[in-house]
Motif scaffolding. Structure first.
Motif, mmCIF file in Angstrom:
data_model
loop_
_atom_site.group_PDB
_atom_site.id
_atom_site.type_symbol
_atom_site.label_atom_id
_atom_site.label_comp_id
_atom_site.label_asym_id
_atom_site.label_seq_id
_atom_site.Cartn_x
_atom_site.Cartn_y
_atom_site.Cartn_z
ATOM 1 N N ARG A 76 1.094 -1.201 0.293
ATOM 2 C CA ARG A 76 0.343 -0.048 -0.066
ATOM 3 C C ARG A 76 0.662 1.425 0.358
ATOM 4 N N VAL A 77 0.238 2.016 -0.539
ATOM 5 C CA VAL A 77 0.952 4.079 -0.520
ATOM 6 C C VAL A 77 0.921 4.022 0.964
ATOM 7 N N PRO A 78 1.680 4.461 1.577
ATOM 8 C CA PRO A 78 1.947 5.150 3.383
ATOM 9 C C PRO A 78 1.382 6.301 2.953
ATOM 10 N N THR A 79 0.549 6.395 4.628
ATOM 11 C CA THR A 79 -0.010 7.437 4.381
ATOM 12 C C THR A 79 1.039 9.152 5.091
ATOM 13 N N GLY A 223 -3.083 6.999 -9.435
ATOM 14 C CA GLY A 223 -3.437 8.358 -8.685
ATOM 15 C C GLY A 223 -4.569 8.421 -7.748
ATOM 16 N N ALA A 224 -5.007 7.624 -7.673
ATOM 17 C CA ALA A 224 -6.335 7.401 -6.840
ATOM 18 C C ALA A 224 -6.150 6.590 -5.822
ATOM 19 N N ALA A 225 -5.051 6.106 -5.827
ATOM 20 C CA ALA A 225 -4.505 4.577 -4.807
ATOM 21 C C ALA A 225 -3.845 5.592 -4.006
ATOM 22 N N PHE A 226 -2.996 7.031 -3.875
ATOM 23 C CA PHE A 226 -2.493 7.584 -3.460
ATOM 24 C C PHE A 226 -3.334 8.566 -2.909
ATOM 25 N N PRO A 275 -12.177 1.154 -6.551
ATOM 26 C CA PRO A 275 -11.320 0.399 -5.976
ATOM 27 C C PRO A 275 -10.016 1.036 -5.085
ATOM 28 N N ALA A 276 -9.120 1.532 -6.508
ATOM 29 C CA ALA A 276 -7.975 1.866 -5.611
ATOM 30 C C ALA A 276 -7.815 2.849 -4.260
ATOM 31 N N PHE A 277 -9.236 4.093 -4.829
ATOM 32 C CA PHE A 277 -9.530 4.890 -3.643
ATOM 33 C C PHE A 277 -9.262 4.400 -2.011
ATOM 34 N N PRO A 282 -1.017 -0.339 -5.497
ATOM 35 C CA PRO A 282 -1.484 -0.431 -6.710
ATOM 36 C C PRO A 282 -1.335 -1.734 -7.607
ATOM 37 N N ALA A 283 -1.757 -2.926 -6.051
ATOM 38 C CA ALA A 283 -1.321 -3.820 -7.391
ATOM 39 C C ALA A 283 -3.389 -4.053 -7.547
ATOM 40 N N SER A 284 -4.371 -3.010 -7.009
ATOM 41 C CA SER A 284 -5.199 -2.579 -7.993
ATOM 42 C C SER A 284 -5.742 -2.171 -8.944
ATOM 43 N N CYS A 285 -4.265 -1.907 -9.705
ATOM 44 C CA CYS A 285 -3.862 -1.821 -11.317
ATOM 45 C C CYS A 285 -2.900 -1.993 -12.002
ATOM 46 N N ASN A 286 -3.392 -3.434 -12.102
ATOM 47 C CA ASN A 286 -2.974 -3.795 -13.374
ATOM 48 C C ASN A 286 -3.446 -4.116 -14.639
ATOM 49 N N THR A 287 -3.743 -2.670 -15.215
ATOM 50 C CA THR A 287 -4.684 -2.758 -16.386
ATOM 51 C C THR A 287 -4.649 -3.971 -17.348
ATOM 52 N N PHE A 288 -2.990 -4.082 -17.377
ATOM 53 C CA PHE A 288 -2.311 -4.731 -18.296
ATOM 54 C C PHE A 288 -3.197 -6.102 -18.345
#
Length: 296
Positions: A76-79, A223-226, A275-277, A282-288
């Motif tokens: 996860r992206v840290p706070t 961006g949403a994860a951040f 979902p990323a928010f 970034p685990a939510s972001c594998n669009t490929f």
């Protein structure tokens, strides 16, 4: 480049090292950056690529950095604490100050994630430009309110687009735009941009547009994860969060006057951002590896 929002469609380009990729009415060539060549980037580091190299147990293919990137497993992206300026964005100086704070927050949030993924890190530069006057990133014509210039490793903002006029919506626009363009910066750091485009192919072919949507939706997702990780200090709660959600759900190719399907539909925008928010990862972001229907 961020997709269009509501009726005010935004048209732009994501300027890669090898080519200028078409996200609007004009495709403009830029000076090529040789693949794999060490590049002096602004402002911190000279780097030739990721520190993580394929091992004998890994069969390296061009798609490997896209579908099996270690960033997806970096956690996860840290706070981090982000204190936005109290002054409203009513001048170029105020927009610059707010953007600089957000960039610093993005750096502090993503540094440990990139390090855990075993890639070299470097901060992007930030340039405020005037679309009517500046010829930014070697572009002769530009209609974008913001873009990431891969060759220069800089985020460009058309500062007049982010002036507040009686509400704080423009500040939310700035947060979202900076987070998205920084997503493209992350893609470059971990090799996704390098392998994400074939500069010899037509950038408006169905295959190229599909890959463009995967890249753009992933940048939105990063961006949403951040934003999710820093929602408290960025005050993305209550009505401000509702505004961000509304803007995201009303962004997409439907609002592009040329109807170019290069960023993803409004449904796809929220499919990846929402979902990323929540996950802040970034685990939510594998669009490929997603089905084409998920990146429509």
């Amino acid at each position: 480049m961020r997709a269009g929002v509501a009726a005010a469609a935004v048209i732009g380009v994501l300027v890669l090292g090898a080519t200028a990729v078409r996200f609007g009415p004009a495709l403009v060539s830029v000076q090529a950056e040789e693949p794999g060549r060490p590049v002096v980037r602004v402002p911190k580091t000279v780097a030739g690529g990721p520190s993580r190299q394929p091992t004998s147990a890994m069969t390296f293919t061009p798609d490997l950095p896209l579908v099996q990137n270690s960033l997806y497993k970096a956690g996860r992206v840290p706070t981090v604490s982000c204190k936005l300026p109290a002054a409203a964005q009513t001048s170029k100086a105020a927009v610059s100050a707010a953007a600089a704070v957000v960039l610093d927050c993005l750096d502090r949030a993503w540094v440990p994630v990139v390090a855990k993924a075993e890639y070299l890190y470097e901060s992007p530069g930030l340039v405020l430009f005037d679309r009517a006057k500046d010829k930014s990133c070697d572009l002769r014509e530009l209609h974008a309110s913001a873009f990431y210039c891969s060759r220069e490793n800089k985020i460009y903002l058309e500062w007049k687009e982010y002036l507040q006029r009686g509400s704080w919506n423009r500040q939310i626009d700035l947060l979202d735009t900076m987070a998205h363009e920084y997503g493209h910066h992350l893609q470059r750091l971990v090799g996704i941009l390098t392998y994400g485009w074939d500069p010899k192919a037509s950038q408006t072919s169905p295959a190229a547009l599909l890959k463009s949507r995967r890249i753009e939706l992933q940048a939105t997702c990063f961006g949403a994860a951040f934003l999710g990780a820093t929602k408290t200090s960025l005050r993305l709660t209550g009505s401000r969060r509702a505004t961000w959600e509304f803007q995201t759900k009303h962004s997409g190719d439907e609002y592009n006057p040329d109807k170019l399907r290069d960023h993803g539909s409004r449904t796809s925008q929220w499919r990846w951002a929402g979902p990323a928010f929540q996950s802040m990862s970034p685990a939510s972001c594998n669009t490929f590896t997603a089905a084409q229907t998920k990146v429509s």
